[in-house]
Design a protein around this motif. Structure first.
Motif, PDB file in Angstrom:
ATOM      1  N   VAL A 412       0.889  -1.054   0.254  1.00  0.00           N
ATOM      2  CA  VAL A 412       0.189   0.009  -0.159  1.00  0.00           C
ATOM      3  C   VAL A 412       0.674   1.173   0.279  1.00  0.00           C
ATOM      4  N   TYR A 413       2.185   1.154   0.756  1.00  0.00           N
ATOM      5  CA  TYR A 413       2.573   2.124   1.278  1.00  0.00           C
ATOM      6  C   TYR A 413       3.255   2.781  -0.414  1.00  0.00           C
ATOM      7  N   ASN A 414       3.666   3.798  -1.155  1.00  0.00           N
ATOM      8  CA  ASN A 414       4.612   4.142  -2.442  1.00  0.00           C
ATOM      9  C   ASN A 414       5.880   4.956  -1.343  1.00  0.00           C
ATOM     10  N   VAL A 415       6.920   4.598  -1.956  1.00  0.00           N
ATOM     11  CA  VAL A 415       8.604   5.485  -0.977  1.00  0.00           C
ATOM     12  C   VAL A 415       8.490   7.002  -2.315  1.00  0.00           C
ATOM     13  N   ASP A 416       8.254   8.572  -1.342  1.00  0.00           N
ATOM     14  CA  ASP A 416       8.061   9.098  -1.684  1.00  0.00           C
ATOM     15  C   ASP A 416      10.011  10.133  -1.850  1.00  0.00           C
ATOM     16  N   VAL A 417       9.914   9.976  -3.040  1.00  0.00           N
ATOM     17  CA  VAL A 417      11.033   9.882  -3.953  1.00  0.00           C
ATOM     18  C   VAL A 417      11.799  11.266  -4.131  1.00  0.00           C
ATOM     19  N   LYS A 418      10.927  12.452  -3.600  1.00  0.00           N
ATOM     20  CA  LYS A 418      11.179  13.663  -3.880  1.00  0.00           C
ATOM     21  C   LYS A 418      11.748  14.154  -3.010  1.00  0.00           C
ATOM     22  N   LYS A 419      11.288  13.797  -2.047  1.00  0.00           N
ATOM     23  CA  LYS A 419      11.105  14.874  -0.368  1.00  0.00           C
ATOM     24  C   LYS A 419      12.236  14.731  -0.037  1.00  0.00           C
ATOM     25  N   LYS A 420      13.836  14.481  -0.707  1.00  0.00           N
ATOM     26  CA  LYS A 420      15.182  14.845  -0.154  1.00  0.00           C
ATOM     27  C   LYS A 420      15.254  15.673  -1.197  1.00  0.00           C
ATOM     28  N   TYR A 421      14.366  16.273  -1.936  1.00  0.00           N
ATOM     29  CA  TYR A 421      14.971  17.013  -3.437  1.00  0.00           C
ATOM     30  C   TYR A 421      15.781  18.288  -2.359  1.00  0.00           C
ATOM     31  N   LEU A 422      16.856  18.940  -3.048  1.00  0.00           N
ATOM     32  CA  LEU A 422      17.300  20.129  -2.773  1.00  0.00           C
ATOM     33  C   LEU A 422      17.502  21.442  -3.768  1.00  0.00           C
ATOM     34  N   LEU A 423      16.244  22.067  -2.873  1.00  0.00           N
ATOM     35  CA  LEU A 423      15.920  23.523  -4.094  1.00  0.00           C
ATOM     36  C   LEU A 423      15.561  24.558  -3.093  1.00  0.00           C
ATOM     37  N   GLU A 424      15.879  25.253  -4.432  1.00  0.00           N
ATOM     38  CA  GLU A 424      15.752  27.042  -3.333  1.00  0.00           C
ATOM     39  C   GLU A 424      14.377  27.146  -1.931  1.00  0.00           C
ATOM     40  N   ASP A 425      13.469  26.632  -3.123  1.00  0.00           N
ATOM     41  CA  ASP A 425      12.026  26.439  -2.129  1.00  0.00           C
ATOM     42  C   ASP A 425      10.880  24.983  -1.928  1.00  0.00           C
ATOM     43  N   ASP A 426      11.478  24.689  -0.652  1.00  0.00           N
ATOM     44  CA  ASP A 426      10.451  23.886  -0.403  1.00  0.00           C
ATOM     45  C   ASP A 426       9.135  23.010  -1.752  1.00  0.00           C
ATOM     46  N   GLU A 427       8.691  24.344  -1.357  1.00  0.00           N
ATOM     47  CA  GLU A 427       6.903  24.108  -1.991  1.00  0.00           C
ATOM     48  C   GLU A 427       7.597  23.396  -4.051  1.00  0.00           C
ATOM     49  N   TRP A 428       8.788  23.861  -4.932  1.00  0.00           N
ATOM     50  CA  TRP A 428       8.797  23.648  -5.610  1.00  0.00           C
ATOM     51  C   TRP A 428       9.426  22.145  -6.274  1.00  0.00           C
ATOM     52  N   LYS A 429       9.413  21.095  -4.777  1.00  0.00           N
ATOM     53  CA  LYS A 429       9.593  19.985  -4.907  1.00  0.00           C
ATOM     54  C   LYS A 429       8.293  19.221  -5.864  1.00  0.00           C
ATOM     55  N   TYR A 430       7.038  19.869  -5.803  1.00  0.00           N
ATOM     56  CA  TYR A 430       6.249  18.430  -6.324  1.00  0.00           C
ATOM     57  C   TYR A 430       5.561  19.461  -7.491  1.00  0.00           C
ATOM     58  N   ASP A 431       6.711  20.465  -7.821  1.00  0.00           N
ATOM     59  CA  ASP A 431       5.753  20.861  -8.710  1.00  0.00           C
ATOM     60  C   ASP A 431       6.076  19.923 -10.240  1.00  0.00           C
TER      61      ASP A 431
END
Length: 640
Positions: A412-431
């Motif tokens: 059921v669980y799906n690994v979130d591979v984007k949560k450790k992206y290093l961007l200037e704004d954390d809101e951009w991770k899931y764009d």
């Protein structure tokens, strides 16, 4: 090395009568058998000389195999040489092989003598008798070797039953009085299945087992028990043990039974050790005290304990205790013996001459001390303070496994591979990142410095143009190069025209006549006109051509055969058969028959590929025997 002493590969030695039967049968099968008295005498002599030579060669081959396969006492390891002397008596063994070698030379001499006599044989009968006498003398020589061959066969059978012992490998040699637990020990540490019984001399020969220790292969040899009496009084069973102890480079494991259940006192066992200790020279010794479940060394009287201590001190022997009954100390004894043997082998190699060659190739760097500060091994602080992960601690660090359990578990669980992206704004991770925007590939505009690079490239181009980097070299060509270029251009143009003409000629539908065919349509008058147009007098050439043509003319009779004339007449008369032949393109009947014959020959090969099928009704056996044999009545039998 052990394969060198694997005597199971020796071929069986036949008896003398079987030997003769084998050789004579091979001679009869491998040589011609038909000869007539009306043959040339040279052919008759050659026939019987071949028989004698072939028989002699077969005897020689068999004898050579026997002599090569049986071990030579001078060439093998001293352990095997002495063991064969103990088991078979080396004088008797050498004598048997010597008699076989003598028989080989005798048969060679007999063959040589009779071949010399056969060269002067004057008849078939004389040659046959000489051959018979030669083979008879060879058979007689073989009959005299009856006892030697029988003895060698017995030796071969016994050799094949001997264990394959490598004299140079790592070896543990177990020795001692009978019934002290030697066979029980080898059964414990190896896969050998030596018979163990509660009476003396159960083991009557050498037994070998193998084991692994420190990633190396070891062989363990169980020897028969020996008694304390002079060497000349020892029997064959005891001499096998003495031979093994004398010649094998091994660790000697001398077993003692302090409980005296073996039937021999401790004093007798100590005397036996002192009696055979000259055989232990330059070998590591382990004194194994067995059956400690019955009596331990501490339970012995002071005098007997002193005997064991004297052995340990004088002979530099290691005293170990064990019990095969309850497996107490068995593996410790094995490991200690192996370690002691390894240390002894290394020490022996260090004393040898080869060690100097090895040491010269080894360089061990030793750092020089630069101060008096002691630099002890340092353990990093992180390693010291590292705490083991406790899943029940509420303040523990959350692992991915914990998050998986909270969100439904596996599947059921799906690994979130984007949560450790290093961007200037954390809101951009899931764009969502577009691939195409306004008809352009986004990847082409990823580089933020693309405009600066483009400006730098344009400035570089302007500078190169200003310096004249792109100016053509044609303006500075000299006259010679100009001439060469003009000639090259003309050659290229000419080649292009030739290629175009060739392609145009290839595309024509009208076939081009070869020279031989074109010559048939060229007349002599045309040749005269052509030569005259070129300003050449062609009278002589015309006359020569006409005279050659007249000499080649054939008469009508030569040009048209009589058969063709007859066939033409037959066709004129309306002969239907001749008209049919002519319509098929043949001149006459003979030519048509020849063509039919050629056609059949061509079809014959393809017809061979035909297989018989179910539609081919054929009875293989016209009159089957089982229907026409058996009990008969009166009268003759006719099965045809």
């Amino acid at each position: 090395m052990s394969s060198l002493y694997n005597f199971k590969k020796i071929e069986p030695v036949p008896t003398s009568s079987d030997f003769v039967d084998i050789i004579l049968s091979k001679t009869q099968r491998k040589t011609p058998t038909v000869i007539h008295k009306n043959y040339n005498i040279g052919r008759i002599r050659q026939f019987y000389m071949r028989k004698v030579k072939f028989t002699q060669e077969n005897f020689d081959e068999k004898f050579k195999n026997i002599l090569d396969e049986f071990p030579k006492l001078e060439d093998i390891h001293p352990f095997y040489a002495d063991l064969m002397n103990v088991l078979y008596d080396k004088d008797h063994y050498k004598l048997a092989l010597g008699q076989v070698n003598t028989a080989r030379h005798l048969i060679d001499q007999v063959a040589k003598d009779y071949v010399r006599l056969l060269k002067f044989g004057d008849s078939l009968y004389r040659c046959k008798q000489l051959k018979k006498a030669a083979l008879g003398r060879m058979a007689t020589v073989m009959k005299r070797q009856k006892d030697s061959l029988a003895y060698l066969e017995q030796v071969r059978q016994h050799l094949s039953r001997l264990p394959s012992i490598d004299p140079n490998t790592r070896t543990l040699l177990i020795c001692g009085y009978p019934n002290v637990g030697k066979s029980s020990f080898i059964n414990k540490i190896t896969r050998a299945e030596v018979d163990v019984q509660p009476y003396a001399f159960t083991t009557k020969s050498l037994f070998v087992g193998h084991m692994d220790y420190k990633y190396m292969r070891w062989q363990v040899i169980d020897t028969p028990g020996i008694l304390d009496h002079p060497l000349e009084e020892r029997n064959t069973i005891e001499m096998q043990s003495i031979t093994a102890m004398a010649h094998l480079r091994s660790c000697i494991m001398y077993f003692m039974d302090l409980s005296e259940q073996c039937g021999y006192s401790v004093e007798d066992q100590v005397k036996l050790f002192n009696n055979i200790k000259p055989l232990f020279a330059n070998k590591p010794i382990v004194l194994v005290i067995n059956k400690i479940d019955q009596v331990k060394p501490e339970d012995l009287p002071e005098e007997q304990r002193k005997w064991i201590e004297d052995i340990a001190n004088e002979e530099n022997a290691t005293v170990l205790t064990m019990s095969c009954y309850n497996d107490d100390g068995v593996m410790n004894v094995r490991n200690s013996a192996c370690d002691k043997l390894l240390a002894a082998r290394v020490e022996m190699k260090m004393k040898g001459n080869k060690i100097n060659d090895v040491i010269n190739k080894i360089h061990l760097a030793q750092p020089q001390q630069r101060d008096n500060i002691a630099r002890l091994p340092n353990i990093p602080a992180e390693t010291k303070t590292r705490v083991k992960y406790d899943p029940n601690d509420p303040n523990r660090r959350r692992l991915e496994k914990d998050i998986e359990a909270e969100q439904g578990g596996a599947g059921v669980y799906n690994v979130d591979v984007k949560k450790k992206y290093l961007l200037e704004d954390d809101e951009w991770k899931y764009d969502t990142i577009p691939e195409f925007l306004d008809g352009h590939n986004v990847a082409d505009f990823i580089d933020p410095e693309i405009e600066e690079k483009l400006e730098a490239l344009e400035r570089e181009e302007e500078r190169l143009e200003a310096e004249g980097f792109y100016q053509s070299d044609e303006e500075i060509l000299d006259d010679e190069e100009e001439v060469l270029r003009t000639a090259a251009d003309a050659i290229r143009d000419r080649k292009k025209l030739i290629v175009q003409a060739h392609r145009a000629a290839r595309g024509r539908t009208r076939p081009v006549l070869p020279k031989t065919a074109a010559a048939k349509f060229t007349t002599v008058s045309e040749m005269d006109r052509q030569l005259a147009s070129m300003g050449i007098d062609g009278t002589d050439a015309s006359e020569r051509t006409r005279s050659a043509a007249e000499s080649r003319k054939r008469t009508r009779h030569e040009a048209i055969p009589d058969e063709a004339v007859k066939d033409a007449g037959a066709m004129d008369r309306g002969d239907s058969e001749a008209q049919e032949i002519a319509s098929e393109g043949f001149r006459n009947v003979k030519q048509k028959l020849e063509a039919d014959k050629q056609k059949k020959n061509v079809q014959k090969q393809s017809s061979k590929m035909g297989k018989r099928g179910e539609a081919d009704r054929q009875i293989q056996t016209k009159m089957p025997k089982h229907l026409f044999s058996g009990k008969r009545g009166m009268g003759s039998t006719d099965r045809r």
